[in-house]
Design an enzyme around this catalytic site. Sequence first.
Site, PDB file in Angstrom:
ATOM      1  N   SER A  23      -7.389   6.604  -6.356  1.00  0.00           N
ATOM      2  CA  SER A  23      -6.819   7.938  -6.206  1.00  0.00           C
ATOM      3  C   SER A  23      -7.935   8.947  -6.437  1.00  0.00           C
ATOM      4  O   SER A  23      -8.998   8.815  -5.823  1.00  0.00           O
ATOM      5  CB  SER A  23      -5.652   8.090  -7.187  1.00  0.00           C
ATOM      6  OG  SER A  23      -4.990   9.290  -6.959  1.00  0.00           O
ATOM      7  N   HIS A  50      -4.761   7.556  -2.326  1.00  0.00           N
ATOM      8  CA  HIS A  50      -3.770   8.627  -2.292  1.00  0.00           C
ATOM      9  C   HIS A  50      -4.352   9.841  -1.584  1.00  0.00           C
ATOM     10  O   HIS A  50      -5.395  10.340  -1.971  1.00  0.00           O
ATOM     11  CB  HIS A  50      -3.375   9.042  -3.720  1.00  0.00           C
ATOM     12  CG  HIS A  50      -2.655   7.959  -4.448  1.00  0.00           C
ATOM     13  ND1 HIS A  50      -2.613   7.879  -5.812  1.00  0.00           N
ATOM     14  CD2 HIS A  50      -1.942   6.896  -4.007  1.00  0.00           C
ATOM     15  CE1 HIS A  50      -1.901   6.832  -6.175  1.00  0.00           C
ATOM     16  NE2 HIS A  50      -1.483   6.209  -5.098  1.00  0.00           N
ATOM     17  N   ASP A 143      -0.311   4.453 -10.676  1.00  0.00           N
ATOM     18  CA  ASP A 143      -0.016   3.590  -9.539  1.00  0.00           C
ATOM     19  C   ASP A 143      -1.080   2.493  -9.478  1.00  0.00           C
ATOM     20  O   ASP A 143      -2.259   2.755  -9.719  1.00  0.00           O
ATOM     21  CB  ASP A 143      -0.042   4.433  -8.253  1.00  0.00           C
ATOM     22  CG  ASP A 143       0.457   3.664  -7.048  1.00  0.00           C
ATOM     23  OD1 ASP A 143       1.195   2.668  -7.229  1.00  0.00           O
ATOM     24  OD2 ASP A 143       0.115   4.067  -5.919  1.00  0.00           O
TER      25      ASP A 143
END
EC number: 3.1.1.61
Lengths: 202, 273
Positions: A23, A50, A143
């Site tokens: 991310s 992401h 995540d």
Amino acid sequence: MPLTDRLPKLPPRRIDAVVIGASAGGLQALGVVLGGLPSGFRMPIAVVIHVPEGQASKLAAIFQARLKLHVMEAEDKAPLMPGTLYFASPGYHLLIEQDRTLSLSQEERVHYSRPSIDVLFESAADVFGEHLCGVLLTGANEDGATGLRAIHRAGGLTVVQDPEEALVSTMPEAALELFIPDFVLPVKGIHTLLVELERNNA
Amino acid sequence: MCPERTADIELRLLVEGIYLKYSYDFRDYSGASLKRRVLQALSRFECESISHLQARVLHDPQLFSELLQFLTIPVSEMFRDPTYYQALREHVIPVLKTYPSLKVWIAGCSTGEEVFSMAILLKEEGLLDRTLIYATDINPRSLEKARRGVFPLEHVRKYTESYQQSGGVRAFSDYYTAAYEGALFDKNLIANVTFADHSLATDSVFSETHFISCRNVLIYFNKRLQDRAFGLFYESLCHRGFLGLGSKESLDFSSYADHFEPVVKKERVFRRL
Ligand SMILES: C[S@@+](CC[C@H](N)C(=O)[O-])C[C@H]1O[C@@H](n2cnc3c(N)ncnc32)[C@H](O)[C@@H]1O
């Protein structure tokens, strides 16, 4: 411990695919992990980074310009091909099917993210079991942690970016809180590891 | 072949059971996402295994209709992917205008956002009055919501933006009134819409159509079932009729690839050959 000392721990088994999640700060980290992989590199690599939804992703174009691998945005039903790097599309989860084709889905976000790293990792763990390598890089979100643990539980090889080096350490740390991965490495070390795994497959 | 793992066996039995008992056919859905959703349903319904869920579902139709909310993906948006609607305005509408009357099929319409978007587009292009729209789905609860045409107010700002990006020229607020329950969309928009329960997995073609929009439904199907759906679309579309898919769906991996030609490839707009 220098990486070379740890490489004898490499599993005596084939690794059929690599999945990577990142991310915040991921673009740069991924650049180092993948930069300079030779054109004969065969393991398919699927990546979730992401990125904002509803925005066309430039990831594939960015990496295609820099890498010798074949790079593409993941397409529904496309077979996972050797030597190819796949990026999940903004707004869609990316999953891997038992017949080793890709599939997309728009079910709910996971950790506010779609694509979600957990979703990719869990489906890949289910398909490849011990023949999978999962890599979790920098990120400001949790995540990927349970997904990486799923890979671990399925017998796969797990790698976490060294939180000390990660631009944002939340994501690697979340994984380290759940279980002990096979490797905790700086991105350069992860690159070397991938090269070694490929050699190990031959 | 290694022996199938227990959870996979259970999943197949569940899906088979649902088919036999309720005639909903999930046997050819993409396995990975289906499994994920069933596992989510397990924790939601407090079942310790898929077999446990199966036993309960077979004996409890009410629970099945709850499970259906997991198995179908009832999410949608108005003017989702504005560039798709732009492409329709530019490349499809001009051809549709040459027909004296039109039939449009929105397959897998979910809670109706796509139907209202299409109706707005057709209205602005002066086509709505001579168009019949069939809006179909397998989830009765979603169809019910679609018929009501009430969407959450907190989404309206995003929908307004998408509407404008899609080439919309009016004030989006012309199409709804804000009320306590949400944005109530103008019922005239769906005066010519038939909402119907229809499954791309088990039902057959019901009408000839000029344009079919089926978005973000086929990604949940495996190749075999995708081909069945493409077969239905091929059969339903008139000669040179249009087919629009979701932004990540394609005909490339289908045996129907050479039955259609791309019109706007990037927006997944095709034409029947
Ligand atoms: C993610 S929604 C897509 C909604 C809308 N088309 C859009 O793009 O915003 C998927 C829909 O497909 C429907 N669906 C699933 N299986 C189907 C089938 N066999 N036949 C028709 N519709 C189906 C689901 O009930 C759900 O409403």
